[in-house]
Design a protein around this motif. Structure first.
Motif, mmCIF file in Angstrom:
data_model
loop_
_atom_site.group_PDB
_atom_site.id
_atom_site.type_symbol
_atom_site.label_atom_id
_atom_site.label_comp_id
_atom_site.label_asym_id
_atom_site.label_seq_id
_atom_site.Cartn_x
_atom_site.Cartn_y
_atom_site.Cartn_z
ATOM 1 N N ARG A 1 -24.292 -7.479 -2.154
ATOM 2 C CA ARG A 1 -24.109 -7.881 -0.755
ATOM 3 C C ARG A 1 -25.040 -7.084 0.167
ATOM 4 N NH1 ARG A 1 -21.987 -10.859 -3.696
ATOM 5 N NH2 ARG A 1 -20.080 -12.054 -3.362
ATOM 6 N N GLY B 1 0.236 -2.356 7.743
ATOM 7 C CA GLY B 1 0.189 -1.538 6.531
ATOM 8 C C GLY B 1 -0.811 -2.024 5.510
ATOM 9 N N MET B 2 -1.664 -2.970 5.915
ATOM 10 C CA MET B 2 -2.654 -3.493 4.964
ATOM 11 C C MET B 2 -4.066 -3.354 5.525
ATOM 12 S SD MET B 2 -0.766 -6.741 3.178
ATOM 13 C CE MET B 2 0.287 -7.343 4.473
ATOM 14 N N PHE B 3 -5.019 -3.552 4.610
ATOM 15 C CA PHE B 3 -6.429 -3.465 4.987
ATOM 16 C C PHE B 3 -6.883 -4.869 5.381
ATOM 17 C CE2 PHE B 3 -5.538 -0.110 2.033
ATOM 18 C CZ PHE B 3 -6.302 0.981 2.433
ATOM 19 N N ARG B 4 -7.338 -5.020 6.606
ATOM 20 C CA ARG B 4 -7.812 -6.344 7.009
ATOM 21 C C ARG B 4 -9.284 -6.486 6.650
ATOM 22 N NH1 ARG B 4 -7.723 -9.179 12.946
ATOM 23 N NH2 ARG B 4 -8.490 -11.182 12.175
ATOM 24 N N VAL B 5 -9.628 -7.635 6.075
ATOM 25 C CA VAL B 5 -11.015 -7.833 5.629
ATOM 26 C C VAL B 5 -11.545 -9.172 6.133
ATOM 27 C CG1 VAL B 5 -10.742 -6.459 3.522
ATOM 28 C CG2 VAL B 5 -10.239 -8.897 3.461
ATOM 29 N N PRO B 6 -12.876 -9.279 6.210
ATOM 30 C CA PRO B 6 -13.450 -10.562 6.614
ATOM 31 C C PRO B 6 -13.383 -11.589 5.499
ATOM 32 C CG PRO B 6 -15.186 -8.962 6.198
ATOM 33 C CD PRO B 6 -13.896 -8.231 6.051
ATOM 34 N N ARG B 7 -13.588 -12.841 5.849
ATOM 35 C CA ARG B 7 -13.607 -13.939 4.894
ATOM 36 C C ARG B 7 -14.782 -13.748 3.928
ATOM 37 N NH1 ARG B 7 -12.665 -19.771 5.878
ATOM 38 N NH2 ARG B 7 -11.635 -19.040 7.741
ATOM 39 N N VAL B 8 -14.533 -13.996 2.615
ATOM 40 C CA VAL B 8 -15.639 -13.806 1.675
ATOM 41 C C VAL B 8 -15.985 -15.043 0.871
ATOM 42 C CG1 VAL B 8 -15.514 -11.328 1.335
ATOM 43 C CG2 VAL B 8 -14.032 -12.824 0.006
ATOM 44 N N LEU B 9 -15.052 -15.970 0.709
ATOM 45 C CA LEU B 9 -15.364 -17.142 -0.110
ATOM 46 C C LEU B 9 -15.384 -18.373 0.777
ATOM 47 C CD1 LEU B 9 -13.082 -16.445 -3.170
ATOM 48 C CD2 LEU B 9 -15.549 -16.188 -3.036
ATOM 49 N N GLU B 10 -16.245 -19.304 0.443
ATOM 50 C CA GLU B 10 -16.428 -20.453 1.334
ATOM 51 C C GLU B 10 -15.210 -21.369 1.373
ATOM 52 O OE1 GLU B 10 -18.446 -21.986 -2.474
ATOM 53 O OE2 GLU B 10 -17.631 -20.129 -1.681
ATOM 54 N N LEU B 11 -14.391 -21.321 0.301
ATOM 55 C CA LEU B 11 -13.297 -22.294 0.232
ATOM 56 C C LEU B 11 -11.917 -21.706 0.528
ATOM 57 C CD1 LEU B 11 -14.285 -24.466 -2.851
ATOM 58 C CD2 LEU B 11 -14.409 -25.063 -0.433
ATOM 59 N N GLU B 12 -11.861 -20.427 0.822
ATOM 60 C CA GLU B 12 -10.522 -19.854 0.986
ATOM 61 C C GLU B 12 -9.896 -20.289 2.311
ATOM 62 O OE1 GLU B 12 -10.769 -15.652 0.746
ATOM 63 O OE2 GLU B 12 -11.546 -15.426 2.749
ATOM 64 N N PRO B 13 -8.579 -20.272 2.401
ATOM 65 C CA PRO B 13 -7.917 -20.790 3.601
ATOM 66 C C PRO B 13 -8.233 -19.963 4.846
ATOM 67 C CG PRO B 13 -6.311 -19.794 2.099
ATOM 68 C CD PRO B 13 -7.630 -19.828 1.377
ATOM 69 N N ARG C 1 -6.917 -12.035 6.702
ATOM 70 C CA ARG C 1 -6.959 -11.692 5.289
ATOM 71 C C ARG C 1 -6.617 -10.219 5.139
ATOM 72 N NH1 ARG C 1 -9.891 -15.805 6.251
ATOM 73 N NH2 ARG C 1 -10.953 -14.481 7.765
ATOM 74 N N LEU C 2 -5.459 -9.955 4.549
ATOM 75 C CA LEU C 2 -4.963 -8.583 4.448
ATOM 76 C C LEU C 2 -4.855 -8.202 2.977
ATOM 77 C CD1 LEU C 2 -2.115 -9.126 7.043
ATOM 78 C CD2 LEU C 2 -4.296 -7.960 7.463
ATOM 79 N N ILE C 3 -5.175 -6.938 2.681
ATOM 80 C CA ILE C 3 -5.192 -6.512 1.285
ATOM 81 C C ILE C 3 -4.111 -5.485 1.015
ATOM 82 C CG2 ILE C 3 -6.613 -5.640 -0.594
ATOM 83 C CD1 ILE C 3 -7.896 -8.046 0.582
ATOM 84 N N ASN D 1 0.795 -1.234 0.000
ATOM 85 C CA ASN D 1 0.000 0.000 0.000
ATOM 86 C C ASN D 1 0.827 1.283 0.000
ATOM 87 O OD1 ASN D 1 -2.618 -1.224 -0.044
ATOM 88 N ND2 ASN D 1 -2.203 -1.903 2.056
ATOM 89 N N ALA E 1 -3.793 -3.632 9.477
ATOM 90 C CA ALA E 1 -2.781 -4.457 10.142
ATOM 91 C C ALA E 1 -1.566 -4.557 9.241
ATOM 92 C CB ALA E 1 -3.337 -5.855 10.430
#
Lengths: 479, 98
Positions: B16, B86-98, A141-143, A36, B84
Motif C-alpha cells: 500500500r 473501544g474499537m479501532f476505526r479504519v477506512p474502507r479497504v475493499l471495493e465491495l464491502e458494505p 468500520r471498527l476493529i 479489545n 470509537a
C-alpha cells in the motif's frame, strides 16, 4: 444431458481450546467479551515484541494429526509469515505455516447415514493464528482484535467429496471427534469450526479437475450443505447452457440463504511467504509423536464397532451411545456394573438418561448420576422391587443424592405393592366408587379394564404392581 | 536481474505504497541491485547443505498455556488515530464491502 459428478475439497479452520493465545498470554475466551479487552502488544503486533509459542497448541495439533491417521510427523516444521494487507490483521502478516507444515498425508474415515464408510484424504494440517474481527456499525468500520492470536489448526482435505451430503456428514463427524478429543469446542456459530469449500463439477467417469469456485463464510453445517448443493446445481446449469465456470469466490448470505459473489480476485494477494524470523522451528521427536499416538483414546468409529460386536447391541444403539465420549463411557461402566443384558442398559441410557441430559442441558459426565446407580435402578426394576415408572423417577431422585437407589426405595417406601390383601382392598374401593363403569364393564365393555388399572396405579402413586392389580380387578369384576 | 516498472508497482501496491514515476524508476534500479547482490549466492554450490533458518540451537522454547491479565484497553487504544466504542476505526479497504 450427461451425468455430472461434483468434486469438492474442504479447508477447515479449527479453533483449539487452549486457555491462552498461540503467541501471548492473553485469554482466548472472548465470546461476548467487550471489544479489545483481550489484547496486548504481542497480538496487536506492536514494534519490538517477541512471540512465544504455546506448548498446548503444539500438543493439541499433534493429537489432531494422530486422530487423522497421519503416519509420520515432520521432525521439524516451520512457522511462516503470510503477508497481506487487511485492517483486522494488525501486524500486516499472519503467522502460519507454509512449505513445511506440522503434518500431512492423513485420512479421516466416517460413517454415512446408510451405514457405509467414507474415507477422505487429509493433505495437510498446520497451526496458525486467527485474525481480528471487523464490525460494521453506522457505516463505520471498527476493529476488535480480541480474536487476534487465537490458535487455529488449518486442515486441508483432498478433492474427495462427491456430494453436499458427504460434506455435511464429514463436518458432523469432525465436530464430534474434536469434542471427543477435547481439543476444540467446535461450535460453528462461534467460529470455532469454520469451513471453506472448493467446488467443481465434471462428467462422471472423467478424471481431470475443472475450474472451481470457492465458498466462504458459512456458519453452520446445514448452511454448508445447502451452499455446496446450490453451487453444484448452478455449475450444472452453467455448463448445460454452454457457459464457462469462472473461478469466483462466493460468500454465504445468511439472511437470503443464498450465495453471492465476493470481492474480485483483484485482491487475491501475493502472500510473499517467508519463514518467521522471530520463532524457531517446532521440533517433534519420534518419542513425543509415538507417545501422542499411543495416548490417543479409542475414537468414535472404533468404539461404535466395538460396542455392537462386544455387547451385541444394534448398530443404531452403538451409534447413539458413541455420539459423545462421556456418554459412551457412562454406558460401558453401567453395563459392567449391571452385569446383565447390555441391550437393557442401552435402552435405559438411550431413552431415559439421554432425555435427562437433554432436559438439563448437560453431559453424561456431569449428570450427577453414576453408571453404577443406573445399573442398580435397572436391577431393582428387573427384580420387580419397583415398577418401571418408579425406576424412571428414581433417576432424578438419585441425582446429587447421598443415598443409593436401594436406600431411597426402602426409606421412602417406593417398593411395588404386590401384597394381595392390600391390592384387593384398594380394588374393592375403586369398584364401589365407580358403579357406572362397573356396570358398563359387566355389560360387555371389557376394554374398561385398562381404565380400572389406571385408577389403581393413580391411587397407589404408581406403586401398585400393574400385573397383580389387573388380575385382582378382573377377578372382582367378573365375580 | 532487472525488475520491470510493472513489478515495482505491484510490490508497492502490496505494501500500500504510492510511488511517483520518478520513484518507480529509482527503486527499480535499487531493488535490482539488491537482487543482483543476493544472486551472488547462486555461485556457491549448496546442493549438500540443508537450508539454514537460524544459527541458534534449533528448538523453539515453548510457553506454558497460562493466561495473564491484559493491559488496560485505553492504553492500547491511546495510539489509535480514530478510536470509537473501544474499537479501532479504519477506512474502507475493499471495493465491495458494505
Amino acid at each position: 444431458m450427461p451425468e455430472y459428478e461434483a468434486v469438492i475439497g474442504l479447508e477447515t479452520h479449527i479453533q483449539l481450546n487452549t486457555k491462552s493465545k498461540i503467541f501471548c498470554a492473553c485469554s482466548t475466551d472472548s465470546w461476548r467479551a467487550p471489544p479489545n479487552t483481550h489484547i496486548c502488544p504481542i497480538c496487536t503486533g506492536l514494534p519490538g515484541v517477541l512471540p512465544s509459542l504455546n506448548r498446548r497448541v503444539v500438543e493439541k495439533a499433534l493429537i489432531m494429526a494422530a486422530a487423522m491417521n497421519v503416519g509420520e510427523i515432520a521432525p521439524e516444521s516451520y512457522l511462516a509469515r503470510k503477508n497481506y494487507f487487511y485492517p483486522d490483521l494488525p501486524k500486516g502478516y499472519q503467522i502460519s505455516q507454509y512449505d513445511e507444515p506440522l503434518a500431512g498425508n492423513g485420512s479421516f474415515e466416517f460413517p454415512m447415514p446408510d451405514g457405509n464408510l467414507r474415507r477422505i484424504s487429509i493433505i495437510k494440517l498446520h497451526i496458525e493464528e486467527d485474525a481480528g474481527k471487523t464490525v460494521y456499525k453506522n457505516s463505520k468500520r471498527l476493529i476488535d482484535f480480541n480474536r487476534c492470536g487465537v490458535p487455529l489448526v488449518e486442515m486441508v482435505t483432498g478433492p474427495d467429496f462427491r456430494s453436499a451430503e458427504e460434506v455435511g456428514q464429514f463436518l458432523i463427524r469432525l465436530r464430534q471427534l474434536l469434542r471427543w478429543l477435547e481439543i476444540s469446542d467446535a461450535d460453528m456459530e462461534r467460529g470455532q469450526l469454520r469451513c471453506d469449500a472448493n467446488v467443481s463439477i465434471r462428467e462422471r467417469g472423467q478424471q481431470r479437475l475443472n475450474t472451481k469456485t470457492e465458498i466462504k463464510n458459512v456458519n453452520s453445517i446445514a448452511n454448508v450443505r445447502d451452499a455446496v448443493q446450490s453451487e453444484i446445481q448452478r455449475q450444472v446449469r452453467e455448463v448445460e447452457a454452454g457457459r464457462k465456470i469462472e473461478s469466483w469466490t462466493l460468500g454465504w448470505d445468511d439472511d437470503r440463504g443464498a450465495l453471492s459473489k465476493m470481492r474480485s480476485k483483484e485482491t487475491e494477494a501475493d502472500y510473499r511467504y517467508f519463514r518467521e524470523p522471530d520463532l524457531l522451528p517446532i521440533q517433534t521427536s519420534s518419542e513425543d509423536w509415538a507417545a501422542t499416538v499411543s495416548q490417543l483414546p479409542e475414537l468414535p468409529l472404533a468404539r461404535r464397532s466395538r460396542f455392537s460386536a462386544d455387547y451385541g447391541i444394534p448398530d443404531y444403539d452403538a451409534g447413539v451411545l458413541t455420539e459423545e465420549r462421556s456418554l459412551s463411557e457412562f454406558f460401558e461402566a453401567a453395563v459392567a456394573a449391571h452385569g446383565g443384558d447390555p441391550k437393557r442398559v442401552s435402552n435405559w441410557v438411550m431413552n431415559d438418561v439421554l432425555r435427562l441430559i437433554r432436559e438439563q442441558d448437560t453431559s453424561a459426565g456431569e449428570l450427577g448420576l453414576r453408571p453404577d446407580e443406573l445399573a442398580e435402578i435397572i436391577r431393582l426394576v428387573e427384580r420387580g422391587t419397583i415398577s418401571n415408572s418408579v425406576g424412571k423417577e428414581l433417576l432424578t431422585q438419585v441425582q446429587g443424592s447421598d443415598r443409593t437407589p436401594s436406600q431411597i426405595v426402602e426409606e421412602d417406601g417406593l417398593a411395588q405393592v404386590t401384597d394381595f390383601g392390600e391390592l384387593s382392598a384398594a380394588a374393592a374401593q375403586i369398584l364401589e366408587a365407580n358403579p357406572d363403569q362397573v356396570a358398563a364393564y359387566r355389560g360387555g365393555k371389557s376394554g374398561l379394564i385398562g381404565w380400572f388399572v389406571g385408577q389403581m396405579m393413580q391411587e397407589s402413586g404408581g406403586q401398585a404392581d400393574p400385573k397383580s392389580a389387573r388380575k385382582i380387578l378382573e377377578q372382582l369384576l367378573e365375580g | 536481474m532487472a525488475l520491470t516498472h510493472e513489478e515495482v508497482r505491484a510490490i508497492a501496491h502490496l505494501a500500500r505504497l504510492q510511488l511517483t514515476d520518478e520513484e518507480v524508476e529509482r527503486f527499480a534500479g535499487q531493488l535490482s541491485d539488491v537482487l543482483d547482490y543476493a544472486a551472488r549466492l547462486n555461485e556457491v554450490d549448496t546442493s549438500e547443505i540443508s537450508p539454514t533458518a537460524s544459527v541458534l540451537p534449533m528448538n523453539a522454547p515453548l510457553r506454558p498455556d497460562e493466561v495473564r491479565p491484559c493491559p488496560p484497553r485505553d492504553q492500547l487504544l491511546a495510539n489509535a488515530p480514530d478510536p470509537a466504542g473501544g474499537m479501532f476505526r479504519v477506512p474502507r479497504v475493499l471495493e465491495l464491502e458494505p
